[in-house]
Structures are given as structure tokens and as C-alpha cells.
Design an enzyme around this catalytic site. Structure first.
Site, short mmCIF file in Angstrom:
data_model
loop_
_atom_site.label_atom_id
_atom_site.label_comp_id
_atom_site.label_asym_id
_atom_site.label_seq_id
_atom_site.Cartn_x
_atom_site.Cartn_y
_atom_site.Cartn_z
N SER C 295 -31.88 -53.04 44.95
CA SER C 295 -33.24 -53.44 44.91
C SER C 295 -33.91 -54.44 43.97
O SER C 295 -32.44 -55.21 42.63
CB SER C 295 -33.87 -52.51 44.29
OG SER C 295 -33.78 -51.13 44.40
N HIS C 374 -38.71 -45.76 41.98
CA HIS C 374 -37.67 -45.30 42.04
C HIS C 374 -37.59 -43.93 41.11
O HIS C 374 -37.70 -42.78 41.78
CB HIS C 374 -36.72 -46.24 42.56
CG HIS C 374 -36.75 -46.74 43.40
ND1 HIS C 374 -36.35 -45.89 45.35
CD2 HIS C 374 -36.43 -48.06 43.57
CE1 HIS C 374 -36.89 -47.18 45.84
NE2 HIS C 374 -36.82 -47.99 45.41
#
Lengths: 456, 456, 456, 456
Positions: C295, C374
Site C-alpha cells: 500500500s 486497513h
């Protein structure tokens, strides 16, 4: 494409007047068939073929049979031409002459059928034609060539590579399910409630389909998921039986296989059916360990009667003995399944059945057609079950007995080869002992090879 | 099913040692093929066939060709046996002897191919085999029997009755659309943007599919919906052309037809394609009145060169005249489409093309292969268009000209019959006048029958 | 159904003259909206709603914003009425008065939107309205009520229970795939070749769909199947990377998640996306052991610059030190990824990033938006990777670093609860040490709780 | 997304001890519901929601009702808080205070239901909850808030824009067809044979579906394709009726409409059903000219009895007259349909029915519920038919009469507006004359406006 389709040869002067019984529709149909065949490359086939199929369907049964007669008379190879080219080939066996010979021996009706197939619904109509030609054949030998040519085409078109296996369940179209009720030949389905029970969580149904016959089952199989290998048919087909949990089942019992299309008789549809079903079930339900049939033994009772009337040497003592007489007496009762069977008579009936399955042959294969089917597939004869099907049909054909044939994926190929090459019947020790008991009464030698997986 | 499949005959002692170039894989493959054929009823075919296909795919090109050689050497009919049974038939032309003869002339590799087809991906592999055998054939005559046997099977399996027409559009799977880009043979597709333009609201694309080759186009056609019958190809294939309104279109222009599978060469897939597309378009867009192609004339320029070099009598004056010389001189320029063409030279080029299409024959059909295709289908030659395709390919093959063939559903059957039976070419008056102008310069008689729908 | 839909209340005398900028179409649209709302039971809604949607779509942007203004002015609750009923409720807090109050505080435009939704394409149009209202809101505060009311409805309609997860692959419709190219926001897709690579055997793509928006992805995720948890983005998005074998992969790397519909901003679509994808991957590829993201850390570089300019106490020494100065100097180079980075500067940059992710908060959650997403989902912060994304965007936002967040199904719920209730950030020991190193330079205490699965 | 979902408020100290009848499962369920609501952004909802649904389904009926009681006690808005914020708003009617007020009046159970919906099968479970709450409501007033909140949500979720109309036929899944047999409420389906007849070529069946309830009909309609507008129900539902040719039919008769889901009572599913069906039928069968119902008149017989016992002024003479007495006497016979009915008594019964349909109101709408449904939809009352349904149910409810309501697409909107705004009942001249005859006997004025399409 001429190199593929070939030039078409027809008798030059078909004389329809010499076919006096022919209706106007049949005459027109034959005329259309000639046009269809005479066409260079078949552009117009769609139209002509559709019209021909339509006309065929307006004919009644005698009209259709008369049409077949003309197909044989006028759309066959010319003996003169065949003779002439065969002679050429005899003199000069060149590839060219072989090709000419191949071409000339193919009946023109074969190409006609290919062209009729182009019409919407053509395949279905051709299957129906073969059904009728086969049915007609029993009495009327002359129709055999039509049935044979159609059979040749259909076997090629319904090659296993073109069939797809699909699971049928309660979410399938009603129009398809209705056909199961209609077609089921082994244990009749008594309406929608019965059908629904056969599609519950602890049952499975699979069928082969062909893209040209959507929603039309070709051959289907019914499976019960059980604990242990079933010994009786009744609990499997009882609409009121409680629904079991498929996940806890350890056995898949194939209790019914039905060929749906009479016009596809002899086309090998079922060879890979059970194998594919076993593979699908194994990936879906990994706890399954036994894959076995519960099958009728349709020729047993007839064989028993014939053998009793006129025993062959090997069985003459057995057939003349008091046990066999006792067995036949009890089987002659109105409800043999409700009689008291002394142990030795039970044993004798089972032994006779084991002998029948293991030793009675036609050519190199068992006399019993169901045994032939499963043994060719590579299955093993495992067990015969006492009064497994006491229904009137079950008593009449199989003396109430049913057989379990076991499918073990790892053994199928080996079993198949032993069976087809060496004529050996893979069977359990129990089955062999049963048959040996009978033979033992005559002390003669024994032929069937003992065969159990993982033991040899 | 033995009555259908037949007993299988192979040379009794295949000697693979006498094929020294054979790789171990190829040897194993041939061995598998023998097993596959020797199997009584094919139960194990699934396994053996899959393994055989897998092995075949590991072979390189020379290995595959060597395998084909063995198929020809060892899986052909036995001349001795054929000779013997032909002789039997000569002596006694009974149905039984004919049947034996039919059986013995079929090469065993035919049944082998049927059994290979059972494997998953079998059909695809067989098409690939035929592609290779055909490609090999050009140089190596001996492979022809393999190509021919496969062609016979594939023509039966890809019978029009088993094909389904489907429309392809921008909602089709990318994996399918990608194949259009790869296969398009007439006007190359320049990537996804170009493809997308060809699937917009004013375009249509249709393809035939077969159930054994999902998502694999067999033959596809591209259609532009326009006002008036198109005279130029460029606006139809320009990715930046504005999108028209399909509902207001009066014409459907078939501007590209592509056969996708080299292994199906000669199998008549396209016969009913355009007809079915016309029917679908008519029911979808009732305002459409014209259904016409915009087609290349691929043999024209070559014919012109040959004829100029060596004119036949009927055209000797024409070819020797100053107009033809002028035409050829302009065509020899780097960009003939940008030249000034005097009216009489334009006219001469168009007349030469009309003559070429209407009068130049091979056997009884036009020399031009595209003309043959559409005329067999029942279309009418309507018009040739000036500088319709000025691309390098268009200039090289067709001198920049393109033809419109018109499909009128009501006339297709009649046109087709006139064409295939009487050899007549349905053409517009305009086309006939153009050709006659040329002929007129020689004052000789005229052969082509005038044909316009509704006028006779 | 009146009890459900409720009686509708609108300002009695809407005065469209007082909205002088309104176009005739917008006036007609407002009139239609009134009719739509005044209808007793909505029989005619289909027609009126379709017409209203059509009119709305003819409006230009200013026209639509003016329409929204009117929705706010005329389709809001009446303050007088609300005040009066609130007063009733204050005096008598009966269920009946509560119900009246609930009813009167709902803006009539809410019911209007529900009725507009009935038209074909209504849902799509409402999403577009919200997109515009949100875009307008940034500058024009007054549109917020329209955005809020639409958001309330859309959040209810796009409830996760109504979304379906589907895998997207190269067999998906081109019209759908084209949207992936258009929407992908994290690592842009460079055309069809790039897209195709992202759908090869070692990649996966999933999207949520809603039945009212067929073939329209709502949020999609791209996954690479690899050996080991990826440290670099480039190999995952390289169109020329060799295709790996998915079966031998042990890791699924989520390298891109894209929200597709600006009009659904704030509607929680993605919560269960990764979890469902993990479950699907696990059942499909049982060898997968790691499920992790790769990410961006989009707020890192900005935070670093702000903090350097104006450090908070805890980091003032760190920011003033020579290592940080060295880090910033190298980051200021034209191609920092090609510079030689001394080990201590590498370490410093990684430590600063770990600190940023673990300690910098907004309210009780991390400052970094990707971390928030997340961690709310229950993932664990596992690793930051050196120069994982050296693209210009990657350098500008994240100083080239990327983070792995690990999804372990068994820990998701516990992690989620710790995070949302106790504000704890589940992180690997490595991450904590990195951050502690930095803090350690100041010797101050430490806040983040160590958290590793199976260890506590 | 917090701006959309909002912060959640629950009573701070729920005291489950004060709910002594609560089973352990119900206690656990309530606890789960609290957790579900307390979750910040709902990541874990999938798990919690699924568990909550599972628990709910283990509860017996009293347990479920007790759970509803707790939803009302503990998941309702807090009167104190509402009072306080209402007071704020009274003092300062700002947008912010309105927003706070909107927020605080929404019961938290509404958000709870949204979160429960996330579970697989959630929607189905919520519909079942509402069914039970509605059923409970009749006796137990307190459950109304649960039913109302669920109704509010379901009306939004089952918005017509999210429903799809699908045709059901004999190719539909058996699992779906079985539900038609179960649900059909107007003219019971007597098993599969009866069902099959209702799906033959001259019948049509359509249903609305929602994507969250696959294969679950929400409301379905049965249509007969006939020549002329049907006067009797029997031929339409006779399983042995010969199958007509749909292409030659001129009328589509809607003879049964069934709402399938008791939990969706009051959610307007059927408004656009008939209209969409008419459009589909028109494009499929362009020869259809009449679209009409053959409907029961379920309140007629009861009204007649009540009115006779206690006539209102306008009808007192009518009710006291000998004709009415004769009508009632004949209706009192065991088989009134087999009696001889003098013409004037027939006429009287029809007139009473016309009066009932045209003049008897509840609020501004007809007393008869079926009339309300069709008239709201914009249909016209065309005819009442003598002994159209002589079944016991038909006699008991409707005195054997049935009504035709005609749907003309062009008039639906105008009829609907006249009906809903002016309270006018569109009716044929014949119907008005029938009613007037009755009224005429009293010479009083007449209210119903004559309305025939194309005449005014």
C-alpha cells in the site's frame, strides 16, 4: 469444399410410379431429397431441409416406412458402379482408386441425412427416424440399412467429446424434470412428489446433454447418498423416506440408469457417465468412500427356468437336486418375499445367481446385460442381495435379488483391460465362494480368477 | 454398439523400428493410438485419448509430421483385404458384401480420430492436426490422406445444424474480442480502439460458434449500417468516423467476412451465415431495405496483367487499344488514386472489371473467388465502385475497385439455382452494360443473361 | 401503504418566479417533482419519474445546481411545523407525538428521491446527482443537505447485504474491463495490454456489484499471487513480467483498491471486500498462507515536511538532527531512488515512517488514510519497504516507501475491536522497533502496545 | 462515512434482568445487537450479523416476540434526549439543530436492521421478522413500532426501481414453480398438472423479483389469452381446457394477482406490475386489443348483508323491496347458480353490485379492496358478470359475480389522476346505467361521472 463433400451420385432415373403406395406428401418429400442432394454446395439447404423435415413430420407411420423403403431403393450405392470401381482397384490398388472406391460405397442417403440435419430441429428428426427404422426393423429386415446409416452418423455426432454432463436438481427447469418422470425406466417415478424426493439433499441426479438437443436428457443416472452400501432398493425410492445428511454419507449408490432416446440405441453414451459422476461426487463430498450400484439382474429368472428345463452338463446335478426344486417351488408362490426361506434354499438361490453372473456367457461376455455394461466400464461384482427388490417386476426378472457393482477409480482401467482382453470378471471373494459352492457340488474345476484390489 | 463402430483392423505387425526418425514421445503416441483402437468398446478412451492428445502436443513440428506419416503407413486400409473383399463383391454383389466392403475401405485412423475427440480439448487438437496436415500437404503430398480423413470428420461434426449464430458486441468477453483482432483478414483491426469502433451502435458483428469450441469464432462477419449502399471502404473502417443512428439506416453493408480456423478449410461454414444475419437484422431494424456487400475483387489485377501479356481472342483488340494501355500506365503510378483519370480510362477500368467478373470462368464458375462465394449464396452482382479501396493491398489486388453484391432474401433461392444449374450470373443492368461496352468494341455476341429481380 | 410512505408535505406556495435564473427545463423539472410527490400512491411514478430524470439530464451544470438549490429551498421540512410538533412532543412525549415528529423532520426531497429511483436508470442518475452535489459542496456549502439526503438513501440501498462480489477476468465483458482502465486510481492501467497482464493466471481482480447498476464496478481490488510478501510494486504492475504459476504461490498481495463511484463517497462499500476476497482465494488456492497489501503511505511526505518545518516536542531533536537533514537532502534530489543512501539515513527514513504510521493520529485514529482503512478492517501493520514505489507519484507522496498490511482471518475481529475500542494499532515487532529507535533517541516512554498473533 | 451512518445512541444501561422471560439465546441475541450497533464502522458486521440472524432463527415464536419487546424498550429514541433537542430547535431553528433532531428521532433499531441485513439471508430474515411483528400486532399493539421501522426500510429497499419483472413458464426452475402452487391465493392451483395448464401457450405468468431474494416471487400475475373479454372464470382455470392459439387471441385477461410475502404487506410492489405486463404482451403479441381483469368482488356479499340488515337512507327502499328479498332468498339456496333466476332478480343483483362498486366508499375510495387496487392503477370498471365464479368461495364473497377492469395504456395516467385527485371512478356506461337503475328507483341525484375513452 467439393473435396470433402464429394460429388453426389443418384440413380439416374428414379421411377416414383413404381412405388404405388406413396402418398403425394411422400412423393414430394423424395423429390425434395433429390434436390437437396443435387445442390452444388448446399446454399439452399436450410430452406429445402426445413421443408423436407416438415413434410416428413406430416407423414403417418406407414408413409414414413414407405419413405425409408425409397431411401433404400434409390439412395443406395449402385452395385454396377461399385463393382466396376472395385475391379479397377483390384487391377491397380492405387490411392486414387481406393478413394474412388471409398466414395462409391458410401450410400448417398448418408449425405442426405447430413443435409437434413441443417434444418432447425433436424437432429431431433433424424433421431426419431432412426427410432422408427429400428422399431420397423424387427419385423421388416429391409429397413436395417437406414437404421445403420443413421446410426453411423449419430455415433459420430454424439461422440462423448460433444456431450456435457450436468447435474439435475430441483432448480432445473420443470420442462426438463417432467422428462425424467416420463423416461425413467428402472424404478418408475410416481409423479412430482416422488421426483422431488429423488432430488433432495441426499440424492443426486446427473445427465448427459448435447448442444443440438437443449433440455433433452440423453442418459441419466440417479444416486443415493447413504451410510454403507445399500442392500435394498425400497428405502432408496420411498418418497417418504427421511432426508439424510449428504455430508455424513460414506457411499454413493447408483440405483438407476436410463437411456432416454430410443433412436440413439447402440450409440455409446454411458461409458464415461459413471466415471465422471464419481469424480464430481468425490470433489463435492470428500467423505464418500464407496461408489457402487444397486442393480437388477434382469436375465436371471429366465435363465434359471431355461436351465431347469434343460440343464447343461455342468449343472445337471444342481438343477436336479432337491434344493433347486425347493427354490423354484418357493419362487412359484404368490408372494415369495413373504415366505419362510430355509437357510440352505436362500444359499442355493444366491449361489445360482452368483454362478449365473460369473459363468454364464454369450460370446466372451456375461449373459446378463446389466453385468456386461458395468463390467465393461471396469466395475467389480461385489455382492448379490437377498430380496432386495420384492416388487412384481423385481421378482419376475431377478427373483427379488439385486447386485452391487463397485466402481473404484483406481481399478477401472485395469479391470476393464482384464475383462475386455482376458475375459476375466473382477469379483469379490464372497461372490466367487458362492458360485464355487454350487460348482463344488460337482467337484469340477473352477475358472473364474480371484480378483480383489490390493490383494494379489 | 459393435454394429455401429465396427471391428477394428490394423496392420498386424507394425514395425516402429522401421521409422528411425521417431522420437520416444512419438513412439509412445503411436502405441497409445493402437491401444485406443484395440479397445472393445472404448470405456477407457477418456484416459487414453487425453494422454494421446497430451503427447501429441509435446511433439515439435517434424515430430507431428512424422506421426502423420505413421498414421498413413499403419492406419490405412489394407490393399490386400480391400482387394479380396472387392473381389467377393464382384462375384456376389449382396448387401452383406457391400457392408464388408464399406467397412474395409474406411481407414482405421478415422475411428482413431473419433476416439481422440473424446478427450477434453480433443476437437481443438484435431482441427490443429488438420491445419498442420494441410500446411504440410502443399509440399508433402503424402499427408493428404490425413487431411482428407480429418476433413471428412470435421465436415460432419461442423454441419451447419450444429453451429449457432451469435452477435458479438462490446459486452462480449475480452478473450473473444481479442480473437477478432487476431483473425480479421480482410481489413485489419488496428487494436482495441479500432475494434471498439466496429462494435458501436451503427455496426454489427456476428459469428458462428460450435459447442465444442466455446468462445472461439469459426467465421465472422462485420456489418455497417448506413444510408445508401456504400461505395468506399474507408468511412466504414475509420476508427474516428462519427457514430450514426442505426434506426435511421436503410442499408446493411457486409464489409468483411473472415474464416478463423485454418484447420476447417473447405468445411462449408459460411453458406448460411449472411442469410441468417440478414434475417436477424431485418427483425431488429425493420427500416433496412438494402443488404449488400462491399467486397474486394482479389483476382482482378492479376488477371488484367496476364490478359494484357497474353490476350485471348475475344479481348485482343481491347487489350491492344490505347485505353487499356492508358489504364495500365496510370495503375503503374505510385499513387494511382491521386492521379487524374480521364473519364474514358475510368470507364475502361470499370468495364474491364465487369467483364472479368461476368465472363471469366474457371470450370463453370467465375474466376474470382469472392464472386464465387457470394453468387453461390444467391447474391446478385450490383456495382463496381471506383477507387473504393485505395490502400496498397486494395490497389495491388483489385486496382482499387470494390464490388457490391446484393442479398435479396426473396431472390436468393432462384438466383442460387440459376447460378448452380444454368451457370448464369445474376447481375444488374449497369454491370451488364459495362461489360457489353467492352465486348461491343468487338461487336461479338453476348452471353450473360440479363437478370433483374421482378423484371423478367 | 400510506402508513409506510406517509403523507407528503410541501411548502404550500412554491414561487418559482423568485428563482429568476431557472431555465424552462428546470422549472418544468421542479413542477414534475411536485406532481411526483403529490401522487397518492405513486401509480404514475414510472412515467413521471422517467420524464423528470430525462429533464434533469438535459440540464447543464449550473442548471443542475440551481435545481438543487430549489430542492433545498422548497423540499425541506418546514421549521414552523417542526417547531410546533416538537413543542407538542415536549409537552406530551407520547409514541404518537414521536411518530409525528419523525415524520415532519424528514425532508420531502428524500421521498422525492425514492420516487425518482423508480425510473429506468434512476439509481444511476441519483448517484450522479450526489456526485455533483458533493463536488458543488466544497465551494457551495448550501448543497450539503442534498448530498446528505442522497447519501442517507444510497447508504441504505447499497447496504453490503445487497452487494455481490464477482471475479473479473479476461472473459469478462470488454465494456466492463474498459471501466477498470478508466477508474483505476492507484497504479494507472496503461491500456489493454497492461490490463490483460493484470488478469493473467497469477493475478486476480474482484469487484462489488449492485443489481441496479449491471456491469458497473463499485469498488474493485487487484491481487498478485506471488512467492513471499512483495516488497516492490514494479514487478506487480509490469506488463512484461513473466506469468507465474498461481498454484505454487504462497502469498496474495492486494496492490490496488479503487472506489469507482464518486457519488457513493462515504458509503461503506469496502469493509467486507478484502475479507470476502481472502475467503474466496483460500478456497480456490489452498496453498496461500499470506494475505497482505502493498500500500501507498499517501500522507507521509507531507507530514514529514510539516513536521520538519514545525516539529512537535516529541520529535524536535529528531527533526533537528543531521540524519533527518540528510534524509531530506537526498529526498530533494531529482532521482532519490538512484542515490546512494548511507545505511543510517535509510534507517532514519524507515523509522520516521514507522513513527508516522504508529503514532501520528487524527482524533483516535492514524493520520494516514490508507492506514485507517486497513486497520479498521482488522489488518496488522507488518512492514514498510524501501523504495518500493520509486515512481514520481510514489516519491512525492510516500518518499518511495510502501507498507504491507497483513490480513489474518482469525485475527481480524480481535484486531478490529482492539483498534476501534482501545485505539491500539496491531503492528509487527519490527515496526515497533523501528518507531522506538526514533523515539529512543529521545528516551521517552512508549505507547504502542506490542501485538503479534499467537504470542501474547 | 460517519456523516452518513451517524453516531449511535443506545440507552446506557440496558438491564436484561428486568426481562425475566428472556431465554439465554434471546439474551445473547440482544447482546449481539448491542455490539453490532456499537461498532464504529461495521467491519465486523458480517460476522456479528450472521451470528445474530442464526440466533434469532433458533428462537421460538414467544422468544421472538420477547425479542421484539426488547427492541422497543431498549432500541427506541430516548424521550429525554428528543425533548431536549426539540427544545433546542424550538429556541434556534437552525439547520444544525434540525439535523440533530432528525438524528435523535430515528430509532437505533433502524440502523440495527440495516446492519443485520448484511448477513447472508439477512433480507429474508428481516421480512420474516416483519411478518411476525405484523401478525403479532393484531393482538399485541406494542409490536407496531418494530413492524413500522421494518416497513420503512423494506419500502425503501423494495423500491420499484430495484424490482425486475420476469416471465415464468414451464422452463422455470421447479423450485420456483412450486412456490406458485404454494402462494396462489385467488384461484388455488391443484397440483402440477393444473400449474402446467396455467403455463401453456395461451397463458402467461409474470412476477416481480428482487436480487436479494433469488427465485422468490414477490407478486405474480396470471394471464389468459382469449378471444373476447372473459365472462367466466371456470374456462380459464380448468386444467382440461383445450390450449388456444396465442397469436389469434385479441384479449389478455388478468385473472389472478397474488402478493407472496406477508412481511412486505403495505410495500407497494404491484403498482407498475400490470402496466409492465401490458407493455410486454403488446410487443410480443401485437394482435392483442383488450387488456382486462376478471376479478373477485370480495366485499360485495358482506356489504349486501349489512346493508339489508341496516340500510342507509339512500337504499332503504331498495333494500326493503321484494326484488332484493327475492335476490337474498335465492342466494340463500344451497346452489344458487343452479336456480332459475327471474330476469328482474338477476338485474337487481347486478345493479346492487354496480352500486356497491361505484358508490360505496371508505374515505374517498371504494369500499371494495380489489376495486381500490385497480382504480388506483388507472383501470376502468367495465362490466360485472353473472355467475362468473359459482365456486363456494365465489358465492360466499361475491355472490358469484366477477368484475372486468380494463387497462388502456393511453388512459391510465388520466384515469389515475381523476381517481386520486377528484375521487371519480372511471366506469363504462353500462355500469353506470346498472347503478342508476337502482338509484332511479329512488329518483335521487347521481354522482358518478360518465367516463368513456375517446367519447368525452
Amino acid at each position: 469444399m467439393r473435396n470433402i463433400v464429394g460429388l453426389l451420385r443418384l440413380k439416374s432415373k428414379p421411377d416414383l410410379r413404381s412405388a404405388p403406395g406413396l402418398s403425394p406428401a411422400a412423393r414430394k418429400l423424395v423429390k425434395l431429397c433429390r434436390e437437396l442432394l443435387s445442390d452444388l454446395n448446399g446454399t439452399s439447404n436450410g430452406v429445402l431441409a426445413a421443408e423436407a423435415i416438415r413434410l416428413y413430420e406430416t407423414l403417418d407411420r406407414p408413409g414414413r416406412l414407405a419413405f425409408f423403403d425409397l431411401l433404400i431403393r434409390d439412395f443406395s450405392p449402385s452395385p454396377d458402379e461399385v463393382g466396376r470401381i472395385a475391379e479397377d482397384y483390384r487391377r491397380d490398388p492405387s490411392p486414387e482408386n481406393l478413394k474412388r472406391l471409398q466414395h462409391v460405397v458410401e450410400p448417398p442417403r448418408q449425405e442426405l441425412f447430413r443435409r437434413l440435419n441443417i434444418a432447425a430441429g433436424g437432429t431431433r428428426a433424424l433421431i426419431e427416424m432412426r427410432r422408427l427404422a429400428l422399431a420397423g426393423t424387427e419385423s421388416q429386415a429391409p429397413l436395417e440399412p437406414v437404421a445403420a446409416d443413421l446410426g453411423h452418423l449419430l455415433a459420430s455426432w454424439f461422440n462423448s467429446g460433444f456431450l456435457t454432463l450436468e447435474r439435475i436438481d430441483w432448480n432445473s427447469p420443470a420442462a426438463l424434470l417432467e422428462k425424467l418422470i416420463e423416461y425413467e425406466a428402472v424404478h418408475r417415478i410416481q409423479g412430482w412428489r416422488d421426483l422431488r424426493r429423488r432430488l433432495e439433499a441426499d440424492r443426486r441426479c446427473y445427465s448427459f446433454f448435447h448442444s443440438a438437443l437443449p433440455n433433452e436428457p440423453l442418459i441419466f443416472i440417479e444416486v443415493a447418498l447413504t451410510r454403507g452400501i445399500s442392500e435394498k432398493i425400497q428405502p432408496l425410492i420411498d418418497p417418504d423416506a427421511p432426508v439424510g445428511d449428504p455430508v455424513s454419507a460414506d457411499s454413493a449408490i447408483f440405483y438407476s440408469i436410463t437411456n432416454c432416446q430410443a433412436g440413439l440405441r447402440g450409440v455409446p453414451l454411458g461409458n464415461s457417465l459413471i466415471k465422471q459422476v464419481v469424480e464430481d461426487l468425490r470433489s463435492d463430498l470428500p467423505r464418500l468412500r464407496n461408489f457402487a450400484t444397486l442393480s437388477p439382474i434382469p436375465g436371471f429368472r429366465d435363465w434359471l427356468a431355461r436351465e431347469h428345463a434343460n440343464p447343461k452338463t455342468a449343472l445337471s446335478d444342481v438343477m436336479a437336486g432337491p434344493e433347486t426344486a425347493g427354490v423354484l417351488a418357493l419362487l412359484g408362490q404368490p408372494r415369495p418375499d413373504e415366505c419362510e426361506w430355509p437357510a440352505e434354499l436362500k444359499q442355493r438361490l444366491l449361489s445360482l445367481c452368483a454362478w449365473y453372473l460369473l459363468n454364464e456367457k454369450r460370446d466372451s461376455e456375461p449373459l446378463d446385460p446389466v453385468a456386461r455394461f458395468h463390467l465393461r466400464n471396469g466395475a467389480r461384482l461385489e455382492r448379490v442381495n437377498w430380496m432386495a427388490d420384492p416388487s412384481p417386476g423385481g421378482m419376475r426378472q431377478s427373483a427379488g435379488l439385486m447386485a452391487n457393482y463397485v466402481y473404484e477409480l483406481n481399478d477401472l482401467q485395469r479391470n476393464h483391460e482384464l475383462y475386455t482382453r482376458a475375459g476375466e470378471i473382477p469379483a469379490s471373494g464372497r461372490m466367487e465362494r458362492l458360485a464355487r459352492n454350487l460348482a463344488g457340488s460337482r467337484k469340477h474345476g473352477w475358472l473364474t480368477r480371484r480378483f480383489e484390489p490390493g490383494i494379489e
